[in-house]
Design an enzyme around this catalytic site. Sequence first.
Site, PDB file in Angstrom:
ATOM      1  N   CYS A  48      -4.403   4.025   4.202  1.00 16.14           N
ATOM      2  CA  CYS A  48      -4.293   3.130   3.045  1.00 16.14           C
ATOM      3  C   CYS A  48      -5.489   3.223   2.092  1.00 16.14           C
ATOM      4  CB  CYS A  48      -4.049   1.708   3.559  1.00 16.14           C
ATOM      5  SG  CYS A  48      -3.182   0.664   2.380  1.00 16.14           S
ATOM      6  N   LYS A  92      -9.612   3.610  10.637  1.00 13.91           N
ATOM      7  CA  LYS A  92      -9.815   3.465   9.192  1.00 13.91           C
ATOM      8  C   LYS A  92     -11.302   3.296   8.866  1.00 13.91           C
ATOM      9  CE  LYS A  92      -7.797   0.591   5.482  1.00 13.91           C
ATOM     10  NZ  LYS A  92      -6.939  -0.606   5.271  1.00 13.91           N
ATOM     11  N   GLU A 148       0.983   1.392   8.408  1.00  8.57           N
ATOM     12  CA  GLU A 148      -0.290   0.821   8.893  1.00  8.57           C
ATOM     13  C   GLU A 148      -0.045  -0.517   9.614  1.00  8.57           C
ATOM     14  OE1 GLU A 148      -2.779  -0.416   5.614  1.00  8.57           O
ATOM     15  OE2 GLU A 148      -4.571  -0.582   6.871  1.00  8.57           O
TER      16      GLU A 148
HETATM   17  O1  LIG Z   1      -6.465   0.110  -2.302  1.00 11.93           O
HETATM   18  C1  LIG Z   1      -5.559  -0.698  -2.497  1.00 11.93           C
HETATM   19  O2  LIG Z   1      -5.265  -1.117  -3.601  1.00 11.93           O
HETATM   20  C2  LIG Z   1      -4.729  -1.197  -1.326  1.00 11.93           C
HETATM   21  C3  LIG Z   1      -5.330  -0.877  -0.001  1.00 11.93           C
HETATM   22  C4  LIG Z   1      -4.792  -1.704   1.091  1.00 11.93           C
HETATM   23  O3  LIG Z   1      -3.961  -2.535   0.892  1.00 11.93           O
HETATM   24  C5  LIG Z   1      -5.260  -1.497   2.462  1.00 11.93           C
HETATM   25  O4  LIG Z   1      -6.145  -0.670   2.704  1.00 11.93           O
HETATM   26  O5  LIG Z   1      -4.712  -2.158   3.362  1.00 11.93           O
END
Ligand SMILES: O=C(O)CCC(=O)C(=O)O
Length: 260
Positions: A145, A111, A42
């Site tokens: 993510c 996202k 990402e």
């Molecule tokens: O959900 C999480 O604990 C981490 C998600 C995250 O770091 C993100 O979406 O960038």
Amino acid sequence: MKIACIQVDIQYGKPEKNYEHIENKIREAVEQHHPDTIVLPELWDTGYDLTRLDEISDHNGVKAKQWLSSLSKELNINIVGGSIAYREEDLVYNTSLTYNRNGEQIGTYSKAHLITLMEEEKYISPGKNNTLFTIDGNLSTLSICYDIRFPEWIRAPFLNGAKILFVPAEWPIQRQSHWRALLIARAIENQCYVIACNRVGSDPKNTFAGQSLVIDPWGDIIAEGSVHDEEIITAEIFPELVDDVRVKVPVFNDRRTDLY
Ligand SMILES: O=C(O)CCC(=O)C(=O)O
């Protein structure tokens, strides 16, 4: 289909350096492992340098699109291009671009679930649509993510035939156990391959968990990266296994669509 996840450290707010480093890693992966499909993490261009996105985001993704297109064509590989900071007029999205071996863009996804814990929603606008695209004949989807915490969002493309879930991430180390458990659960409940590419290293706020994973449709891990080191994680996947598992445990047929 042979997969290679490019698990790298990302320099905070330095797109030029990240382009150079990741291109070297992609070339190394192709020379050493001959993958069909490369997967990136990402926000590999800017990292989570959210306060400087005005300056460093990619206007209409022009730079990333040119780079992904020419590299995928030259190297004859598919590239699931992680995600980049994609500026569209006044808004910035956390957007993934996927290219096939002919250098054609075949997928895009922004996202949808922004992580308020990391104040992402203050700087980034959410996407509204999920995605389906075909890589070497395999119907695939992608989530980024934090999205993996929302199974109802991820379910939709699997009801429309997806067999593979790609997950680019910058997942912090303090919630590493969630990363593993959530990805295994998404593979088991959707009876799909999960191919998740996380970053390593640190930025001013977080240390990241690495541990990129390839999980088969039975929920077994078939390849796994280390926690701290840059690494190219490879695995051979067999999408026909998805059909076998869906016949063996027919949860898609057994859904109570009269109830939900
Ligand atoms: O959900 C999480 O604990 C981490 C998600 C995250 O770091 C993100 O979406 O960038």
